[in-house]
Structures are given as structure tokens and as C-alpha cells.
Design a protein around this motif. Structure first.
Motif, PDB file in Angstrom:
ATOM      1  N   ALA B 155      38.881  41.203  42.878  1.00 58.58           N
ATOM      2  CA  ALA B 155      37.619  41.576  43.104  1.00 58.58           C
ATOM      3  C   ALA B 155      37.812  43.347  43.568  1.00 58.58           C
ATOM      4  CB  ALA B 155      36.047  41.531  43.245  1.00 58.58           C
ATOM      5  N   TRP B 156      39.167  43.879  43.768  1.00 55.97           N
ATOM      6  CA  TRP B 156      39.391  44.874  44.454  1.00 55.97           C
ATOM      7  C   TRP B 156      38.891  46.098  44.078  1.00 55.97           C
ATOM      8  CZ3 TRP B 156      38.880  43.225  49.106  1.00 55.97           C
ATOM      9  CH2 TRP B 156      38.567  43.912  50.663  1.00 55.97           C
ATOM     10  N   LYS B 157      39.748  46.714  42.899  1.00 57.74           N
ATOM     11  CA  LYS B 157      38.565  47.295  42.147  1.00 57.74           C
ATOM     12  C   LYS B 157      37.684  46.818  41.239  1.00 57.74           C
ATOM     13  CE  LYS B 157      43.705  49.259  41.072  1.00 57.74           C
ATOM     14  NZ  LYS B 157      44.483  49.716  39.707  1.00 57.74           N
ATOM     15  N   ALA B 158      36.275  47.998  41.824  1.00 58.46           N
ATOM     16  CA  ALA B 158      35.246  47.252  41.370  1.00 58.46           C
ATOM     17  C   ALA B 158      34.720  47.056  39.979  1.00 58.46           C
ATOM     18  CB  ALA B 158      34.173  48.423  41.879  1.00 58.46           C
ATOM     19  N   GLY B 159      33.703  45.953  39.187  1.00 54.11           N
ATOM     20  CA  GLY B 159      33.635  46.169  37.675  1.00 54.11           C
ATOM     21  C   GLY B 159      33.925  44.645  36.945  1.00 54.11           C
ATOM     22  N   ALA B 160      34.275  44.513  36.082  1.00 56.25           N
ATOM     23  CA  ALA B 160      34.599  43.673  35.339  1.00 56.25           C
ATOM     24  C   ALA B 160      34.937  42.259  36.970  1.00 56.25           C
ATOM     25  CB  ALA B 160      35.650  43.410  34.621  1.00 56.25           C
ATOM     26  N   GLN B 161      35.962  42.362  37.258  1.00 54.67           N
ATOM     27  CA  GLN B 161      36.331  41.533  38.676  1.00 54.67           C
ATOM     28  C   GLN B 161      35.330  41.342  39.304  1.00 54.67           C
ATOM     29  OE1 GLN B 161      39.685  40.049  39.821  1.00 54.67           O
ATOM     30  NE2 GLN B 161      39.684  39.790  37.657  1.00 54.67           N
TER      31      GLN B 161
END
Lengths: 110, 422
Positions: B155-161
Motif C-alpha cells: 500500500a505504498w503506491k495508492a490504488g488497489a493495494q
């Protein structure tokens, strides 16, 4: 709340009253004049928080102030030694000359 | 759309030496500037370059149709905000005349000044701006590869993570254990892991109070540490346990199938595992020859030009710009300065050093935030802290400062996303 802070707030409210605190709609498209001076470069740091035309309520809106008001406002933050906000901490990093350049540029952009 | 009226009238008053003269503007008419990466850095640079040089060809290369902003995404993790509020399109930027190429820059030829997009497509540039953000070092933490992030999200690149980690937190039973692993600095968003810990603890305290959050940290010190530590103790008691490297906090290996993290002396089991992985500049930066042995990009602080490749500028998280942090605020500020310096260079004007600033807000709860600020000079060719400026929120805040800083944070997000995307 200390006297300095109250002073700043009164000053701000006065500025808002003078300006009528009106929305400028969309605001000018910043930097559309093609100016690439030292003043423009310095002032480019401001708009990330003080975006022209933003609907900000907690962060001061700069849209309606003239250069003299902007200088006075900036110096209130710069000189308030007990000021605690991010703006107080950033304002302390600018010189008299830089403040004047920034104020003139922002006032002239509209 | 941008009116050119102001520009033309300005050009006719040549007494103001900083304005681009008509002759100089004509010379930029054929200029091609390519920006790779449409985050807070690249999207800002594209937009401002078009405003400064309306007749130049400005191309923004970005593989995603829409951008998902990282700042405020920790609020999405714990149900305090919708992911929709993080999503932005490139429509307004394209509407101002920037050519938005929804494509991936595969390679860059710095000699011929070509960006290759694959399938025979390429773009020539007079000046190139790389704003590629970060990529993960999938070989940097044993056991943690891109497949592992399906069960242990970064979750350190926003979106699906972000949404995956949010679902895992929501599904975890009361009494569960959440474990976070924080890689050694430098990484994107220095206070980010600790804001995330605060907001996860806030969620657990309200919804699953018998649960526990264990932060396993490879760093002995971190951004706004005293403020975070104080807030954790006061707000969340023993719900958060933070372990630094001197207390066996450094994670050496993970096992996504077993949902375990191994330190030097212990194997920790958890119900939800969040990994802030080892990082480097986005891969295109290395392919362009702009990274050094650290994996990040050395730059001239005045122009943001790579010290390794002529005519390629690098901005944002990918750069070595310390003490400026890897933040959206910094990327946006750097992009505007870089745009002005490129306009000067293309018009045969010498670049000029300047002063930049940054503020990073972090939420402690849904209603309280703290901040760290800095002011930086580029006069030496590297960034230095301007003495007497910057610093963190006071430890003992007067009145309602944490609530006011939360309001400042919300206004900041609104203003910066307006400036960049809307």
C-alpha cells in the motif's frame, strides 16, 4: 492564546473585512504571463497550499490582497516568535528582500 | 484554456527583463519537452511549462488513465475516506494543451534525445523531465516479491493495494495482530509509516480494541518521532508496540504463505501484515542512466538537471535532494522551479538559485494532525536547510492546534490537487 496570536487574528480579520473576502471564481491561471524571474521562482512555493481560487477555510487565501497587505501578513508570521503553525516555521526562512519579491509577484499575477 | 493576452502584453513591455521576449518565445516555439511520470511532480511540471511556453510542445507520458494520490491514502485504509477522493484525471492538463500520452516510457536514448514508447513509437526532446517516483527493490527483503504483496500489501503506491489492505483490516477479528515492517530510509514519505500506524491504531481502538499493532522498524530514528511517540502513548496506550533495530525490530525475511515476519531473534505471526518495502527511483531513471549506486538520482539543485546525463532533469521522489524529503509537496515545488529553469535555459537565460519549502502533515486521529516543515536553499548547487526556519509542531500544543493542523492538512490537499489536476 497569546497576545501576538490574537494580534495576528485581528489583523487577518481586518484584512478580510477590507477585501470583502470575496471569491475570485476560478482564479488566475498562475504563471500564464510567462514570467521566469527570481520573484516568480520564489513565489512558486506558495501556490501548493494557497492555490488561486481554492475554497480554503483554514489556510489563508491570498487572492484578494495587494502587495503591501501580503508583505505585512507574511511579516506577522515571520516575526511571531511563538507562532506554531507550519506557515510560521516556513516564513522564518525568508529574507526581507525575498518577502518583497514574493508579495509583488503574487499581487501582480491577478 | 490559457489566455495569451497577458503574455503578449507582457512581451511588449521589455523593460521587465524576466519576461520572455517575443523573439525568445519564437525560439521556443519548436521546442519539445517531454515529461515522464504524471504524479505530483510530472503533472505539475507539464502544466506549468505549457503556461510558461504556450507554443512549445509539452508531452506528458504516463501509463495510467487516472492518478491515485498517496497523500491522505492512510485515511482510506481505515475507512475515514473514499478511494474516489484520491483519484484524478489528466483531462484538465490535456485541456490546457499538454499532449498526454497514455503510454509507458520503455527506454531513453540520451545521445539522440529520444524517449521510446515501444511499438515503434518514440518522441524527440530538447529537454526531458523524469518524474518516475519510486519502484520497489523486490530483491531487497527475502520472501517479499510482487506476488507476496497480494497477501502482505505494501500500500505504498495508492490504488488497489490501498483497498486490499483496507479490506484486510476490516476483515480482521477483534483480538488480531497487525504487523508493519518499515524499511531503512530513504523511502517515499518519511513520516508516512508512522501516520499509518497512528490511523490503524485509531481504527483498532474504536472497532477492535482487543487487537494489537506491532511496528517492526529498521530505523532507530524517524520523522516527527517525539510527536508520534508521545501521541501513541497518550492516545493508544499499549495498543501500539514500536520496536527499533536495537530492540530486534529489523525484519530480515517474510513468509507470505505462513504470514510470518522474521527478525534476528524471533518469528512473528500476524493476521494482517503491511510491508513498507525497500525502494529506489522508478526503473526508467536507471534505464536513462540517471541513477547512481544508491539507486536514486543525483541532480544539480538549481536546475534539477541530472549530474549524470545532459538535458535530462529529475524531480520528486526519485531524486537525491535531502534535506528536502520525498513528498508530494516537495515534488510539486520542485516541478515549478524546474519548469522555470528550463524556460530560462531554452531562452538563453542563466538559471538562478532559489529558496524552496516543504510541509508534511500527518494525521494522529481523524481530527488531529501534526506537521514538519523545512525551507531550503539551492545556492550551493545542493539543497541546504535555511537556518532558523522549519521544524515540527510543538510537543505541548496550545489550544486546538492539532485540530487546526488537521484543517490545514485538508486545505493543503484540496489546494495542491486543484493546482496540479483540476
Amino acid at each position: 492564546m497569546n497576545v501576538r496570536l490574537i494580534g495576528s487574528l485581528v489583523f487577518l480579520i481586518t484584512l478580510m473585512a477590507v477585501s470583502g473576502c470575496q471569491s475570485t471564481g476560478d482564479g488566475a491561471a498562475l504563471f500564464s504571463t510567462g514570467e521566469v524571474t527570481q520573484a516568480a521562482t520564489l513565489a512558486s512555493a506558495c501556490s501548493g497550499c494557497h492555490a488561486p481560487g481554492s475554497q480554503a477555510s483554514a489556510i489563508v487565501r491570498l487572492d484578494e490582497y495587494d502587495a503591501g497587505q501580503l508583505t505585512t501578513l507574511f511579516n506577522r508570521y515571520r516575526q511571531d516568535e511563538s507562532g506554531e503553525t507550519a506557515m510560521h516555521r516556513m516564513a522564518r526562512g525568508y529574507t526581507d528582500e525575498e518577502v518583497a519579491l514574493i508579495a509583488d509577484f503574487l499581487a501582480g499575477e491577478r | 484554456m490559457i489566455s495569451r493576452r497577458d503574455f503578449l502584453s507582457a512581451g511588449s513591455t521589455l523593460a521587465l527583463g524576466g519576461l520572455l521576449a517575443p523573439a525568445a518565445r519564437a525560439r521556443t516555439a519548436n521546442a519539445s519537452i517531454v515529461i515522464v511520470g504524471g504524479g505530483f511532480g510530472g503533472a505539475t511540471a507539464a502544466r506549468f511549462l505549457k503556461r510558461l511556453m504556450p507554443d512549445a510542445r509539452i508531452t506528458l507520458v504516463e501509463p495510467n488513465q487516472q492518478y491515485v494520490a498517496c497523500p491522505f491514502s492512510n485515511l482510506v485504509l481505515t475507512g475515514l475516506r473514499s478511494i474516489v477522493e484520491q483519484q484524478f484525471s489528466y483531462g484538465a492538463i490535456a485541456g490546457e494543451g499538454v499532449v498526454v500520452a497514455v503510454d509507458t516510457a520503455k527506454t531513453i536514448d540520451p545521445v539522440s534525445r529520444i524517449v521510446n514508447l515501444g511499438a515503434g513509437k518514440s518522441i524527440y526532446y530538447d529537454r526531458l523531465i523524469l518524474s518516475p517516483g519510486i519502484d520497489f527493490r523486490w530483491d531487497g527483503l527475502p520472501g517479499y516479491d510482487s506476488g507476496a504483496s497480494d497477501s502482505m500489501p505494501h500500500a505504498w503506491k495508492a490504488g488497489a493495494q490501498t483497498q486490499l489492505l483496507a479490506r484486510q483490516l476490516a476483515a480482521m477479528p477483534d483480538g488480531g495482530v497487525v504487523a508493519m515492517s518499515v524499511t531503512a530510509a530513504p523511502f517515499r514519505c518519511p513520516p508516512g509509516p508512522y501516520e499509518r500506524a497512528s490511523l490503524i491504531a485509531h481504527y483498532l481502538k474504536q472497532n477492535k480494541p482487543r487487537s494489537k499493532l506491532l511496528v517492526l522498524d529498521s530505523n532507530s530514528t524517524f520523522s516527527k518521532q517525539s510527536l508520534f511517540m508521545n501521541a501513541w502513548k497518550n492516545l493508544y496506550g499499549d495498543l501500539i508496540e514500536w520496536r527499533g533495530p536495537s530492540n530486534d525490530g529489523r525484519v530480515r525475511e517474510v513468509d507470505p504463505a505462513a504470514m510470518t515476519l522474521s527478525t534476528d531473534f524471533e518469528v512473528v505471526s500476524a493476521d494482517v501484515v503491511n510491508i513498507v518495502p525497500p525502494q529506489r527511483a522508478g526503473v526508467i531513471a536507471e534505464r536513462a542512466g540517471t541513477t547512481d549506486q544508491t539507486g536514486w538520482c543525483p541532480i544539480n539543485a538549481v536546475t534539477f538537471e541530472s549530474t549524470l546525463q545532459d538535458n535530462i532533469h529529475v524531480i520528486g521522489d526519485a531524486t537525491i535532494a535531502a534535506p528536502m524529503p520525498k513528498s508530494a509537496f516537495s515534488a510539486n515545488a520542485q516541478a515549478k522551479v524546474c519548469a522555470i529553469q528550463i524556460a530560462r535555459l531554452l531562452n538563453d537565460m542563466a538559471p538562478e538559485p532559489t529558496t524552496l519549502a516543504n510541509t508534511c502533515y500527518s494525521f494522529l486521529t481523524d481530527q488531529q494532525a501534526i506537521s514538519v516543515s523545512g525551507v531550503y536553499s539551492s545556492r550551493t548547487g545542493e539543497f541546504t536547510n535555511v537556518p532558523g526556519a522549519g521544524g515540527i509542531s510543538p510537543m505541548v500544543a496550545q489550544g486546538d492546534l492539532p485540530a487546526r493542523e488537521a484543517a490545514h492538512a485538508r486545505d493543503w490537499f484540496s489546494a495542491i490537487t486543484r493546482e496540479v489536476f483540476l
